[in-house]
Motif scaffolding. Structure first.
Motif, PDB file in Angstrom:
ATOM      1  N   GLN A   1      -6.754  76.380 -47.616  1.00 34.30           N
ATOM      2  CA  GLN A   1      -5.904  75.230 -47.366  1.00 34.30           C
ATOM      3  C   GLN A   1      -6.751  74.034 -46.976  1.00 34.30           C
ATOM      4  N   VAL A   2      -6.173  72.878 -47.164  1.00 32.36           N
ATOM      5  CA  VAL A   2      -6.819  71.622 -46.790  1.00 32.36           C
ATOM      6  C   VAL A   2      -5.931  70.897 -45.789  1.00 32.36           C
ATOM      7  N   GLN A   3      -6.541  70.388 -44.749  1.00 34.82           N
ATOM      8  CA  GLN A   3      -5.816  69.612 -43.754  1.00 34.82           C
ATOM      9  C   GLN A   3      -6.334  68.182 -43.742  1.00 34.82           C
ATOM     10  N   VAL A   4      -5.400  67.245 -43.643  1.00 32.34           N
ATOM     11  CA  VAL A   4      -5.739  65.826 -43.543  1.00 32.34           C
ATOM     12  C   VAL A   4      -5.033  65.285 -42.311  1.00 32.34           C
ATOM     13  N   VAL A   5      -5.788  64.807 -41.361  1.00 31.43           N
ATOM     14  CA  VAL A   5      -5.226  64.386 -40.081  1.00 31.43           C
ATOM     15  C   VAL A   5      -5.640  62.949 -39.787  1.00 31.43           C
ATOM     16  N   GLU A   6      -4.622  62.110 -39.522  1.00 32.03           N
ATOM     17  CA  GLU A   6      -4.878  60.710 -39.190  1.00 32.03           C
ATOM     18  C   GLU A   6      -4.723  60.505 -37.686  1.00 32.03           C
ATOM     19  N   SER A   7      -5.322  59.427 -37.217  1.00 35.07           N
ATOM     20  CA  SER A   7      -5.143  59.016 -35.833  1.00 35.07           C
ATOM     21  C   SER A   7      -5.407  57.526 -35.731  1.00 35.07           C
ATOM     22  N   GLY A   8      -4.926  56.930 -34.633  1.00 33.36           N
ATOM     23  CA  GLY A   8      -5.277  55.547 -34.352  1.00 33.36           C
ATOM     24  C   GLY A   8      -4.188  54.525 -34.516  1.00 33.36           C
ATOM     25  N   GLY A   9      -3.000  54.918 -34.918  1.00 32.67           N
ATOM     26  CA  GLY A   9      -1.934  53.938 -35.036  1.00 32.67           C
ATOM     27  C   GLY A   9      -1.472  53.458 -33.670  1.00 32.67           C
ATOM     28  N   GLY A  10      -0.547  52.506 -33.683  1.00 34.92           N
ATOM     29  CA  GLY A  10      -0.019  52.011 -32.425  1.00 34.92           C
ATOM     30  C   GLY A  10       0.663  50.671 -32.572  1.00 34.92           C
ATOM     31  N   LEU A  11       0.918  50.056 -31.416  1.00 35.81           N
ATOM     32  CA  LEU A  11       1.598  48.765 -31.363  1.00 35.81           C
ATOM     33  C   LEU A  11       0.623  47.725 -30.833  1.00 35.81           C
ATOM     34  N   GLU A 103     -13.017  75.912 -56.270  1.00 36.31           N
ATOM     35  CA  GLU A 103     -12.889  76.363 -57.664  1.00 36.31           C
ATOM     36  C   GLU A 103     -13.068  75.200 -58.636  1.00 36.31           C
ATOM     37  N   LEU A 104     -13.434  74.036 -58.109  1.00 36.96           N
ATOM     38  CA  LEU A 104     -13.638  72.802 -58.877  1.00 36.96           C
ATOM     39  C   LEU A 104     -12.350  72.312 -59.534  1.00 36.96           C
ATOM     40  N   ILE A 105     -11.240  72.634 -58.917  1.00 36.49           N
ATOM     41  CA  ILE A 105      -9.950  72.094 -59.312  1.00 36.49           C
ATOM     42  C   ILE A 105      -9.712  70.836 -58.484  1.00 36.49           C
ATOM     43  N   ARG A 106      -9.309  69.774 -59.164  1.00 39.07           N
ATOM     44  CA  ARG A 106      -9.125  68.495 -58.466  1.00 39.07           C
ATOM     45  C   ARG A 106      -7.692  68.393 -57.956  1.00 39.07           C
ATOM     46  N   ARG A 107      -7.578  68.033 -56.719  1.00 40.83           N
ATOM     47  CA  ARG A 107      -6.283  67.865 -56.069  1.00 40.83           C
ATOM     48  C   ARG A 107      -6.347  66.649 -55.141  1.00 40.83           C
ATOM     49  N   ASP A 108      -5.170  66.114 -54.795  1.00 42.21           N
ATOM     50  CA  ASP A 108      -5.152  65.114 -53.733  1.00 42.21           C
ATOM     51  C   ASP A 108      -4.169  65.530 -52.649  1.00 42.21           C
ATOM     52  N   TYR A 109      -4.519  65.172 -51.438  1.00 42.89           N
ATOM     53  CA  TYR A 109      -3.765  65.576 -50.255  1.00 42.89           C
ATOM     54  C   TYR A 109      -3.446  64.349 -49.406  1.00 42.89           C
ATOM     55  N   TRP A 110      -2.305  64.439 -48.700  1.00 43.86           N
ATOM     56  CA  TRP A 110      -1.859  63.353 -47.844  1.00 43.86           C
ATOM     57  C   TRP A 110      -1.838  63.797 -46.387  1.00 43.86           C
ATOM     58  N   GLY A 111      -2.124  62.855 -45.529  1.00 45.85           N
ATOM     59  CA  GLY A 111      -1.910  63.090 -44.113  1.00 45.85           C
ATOM     60  C   GLY A 111      -0.453  62.896 -43.771  1.00 45.85           C
ATOM     61  N   GLN A 112      -0.139  63.114 -42.492  1.00 43.24           N
ATOM     62  CA  GLN A 112       1.255  63.063 -42.060  1.00 43.24           C
ATOM     63  C   GLN A 112       1.737  61.636 -41.826  1.00 43.24           C
ATOM     64  N   GLY A 113       0.814  60.700 -41.756  1.00 46.01           N
ATOM     65  CA  GLY A 113       1.173  59.308 -41.537  1.00 46.01           C
ATOM     66  C   GLY A 113       1.051  58.912 -40.083  1.00 46.01           C
ATOM     67  N   THR A 114       0.683  57.670 -39.853  1.00 45.15           N
ATOM     68  CA  THR A 114       0.591  57.130 -38.499  1.00 45.15           C
ATOM     69  C   THR A 114       1.238  55.750 -38.493  1.00 45.15           C
ATOM     70  N   GLN A 115       2.075  55.502 -37.497  1.00 45.02           N
ATOM     71  CA  GLN A 115       2.827  54.253 -37.427  1.00 45.02           C
ATOM     72  C   GLN A 115       1.953  53.128 -36.892  1.00 45.02           C
ATOM     73  N   VAL A 116       1.975  52.014 -37.597  1.00 45.78           N
ATOM     74  CA  VAL A 116       1.324  50.782 -37.149  1.00 45.78           C
ATOM     75  C   VAL A 116       2.405  49.721 -37.030  1.00 45.78           C
ATOM     76  N   THR A 117       2.555  49.152 -35.836  1.00 42.97           N
ATOM     77  CA  THR A 117       3.568  48.138 -35.599  1.00 42.97           C
ATOM     78  C   THR A 117       2.902  46.900 -35.028  1.00 42.97           C
ATOM     79  N   ILE A 118       3.145  45.772 -35.672  1.00 42.27           N
ATOM     80  CA  ILE A 118       2.557  44.505 -35.235  1.00 42.27           C
ATOM     81  C   ILE A 118       3.683  43.601 -34.755  1.00 42.27           C
TER      82      ILE A 118
END
Length: 120
Positions: A1-11, A103-118
Motif C-alpha cells: 500500500q501507499v500512504q500520502v499524508v499532508e500537513s500544514g493547513g490552517g487559517l 512492479e513498475l506499474i504507474r499509479r497516482d495517489y491522493w492525500g486526504q486534503g488539508t483545509q486552507v482558509t484565508i
C-alpha cells in the motif's frame, strides 16, 4: 500500500503565509511527479503546482510569483510555500503523487486534503 499524508493547513489573514507538506510512503519504487491541487466549494479540483523528478515545475497562473513548490526525492516529500495569500486561495489542498510501484506499474495517489482558509 501507499500512504500520502499532508500537513500544514490552517487559517491565516490575507497577506500571510503558510507552508504545506506532504509525505509519501509504502510500496514505492520511484516517484515521477508530485503536485498540489485545490478545490474550493462549488469548484472543480484544479492544479496549483507540480514538480517532476527532474525538478521541472508547473504553476497555475493565479499563484505564480506567490507559491513555491519543492521536493526532497530522497525522502519522498513535497512542500508548497504559500506567500501573499489571498481570500481566493481558500480551498482544500490535496497532495498528488504520481509514482511507480515496485512492479513498475504507474499509479497516482491522493492525500486526504488539508483545509486552507484565508480571511480578508
Amino acid at each position: 500500500q501507499v500512504q500520502v499524508v499532508e500537513s500544514g493547513g490552517g487559517l491565516v489573514q490575507a497577506g500571510g503565509s503558510l507552508r504545506l507538506s506532504c509525505a509519501a510512503s509504502g510500496r514505492i519504487h520511484s516517484i515521477a511527479v508530485m503536485g498540489w491541487y485545490r478545490q474550493a466549494p462549488g469548484n472543480q479540483r484544479e492544479l496549483v503546482a507540480s514538480i517532476s523528478r527532474g525538478g521541472v515545475t508547473i504553476y497555475a497562473d493565479s499563484v505564480k510569483g506567490r507559491f513555491t513548490i519543492s521536493r526532497d526525492s530522497a525522502k519522498n516529500t513535497v512542500a508548497l510555500q504559500m506567500n501573499s495569500l489571498k481570500p481566493d486561495d481558500t480551498a482544500v489542498y490535496y497532495c498528488n503523487v504520481d509514482l511507480f510501484l515496485p512492479e513498475l506499474i504507474r499509479r497516482d495517489y491522493w492525500g486526504q486534503g488539508t483545509q486552507v482558509t484565508i480571511s480578508s
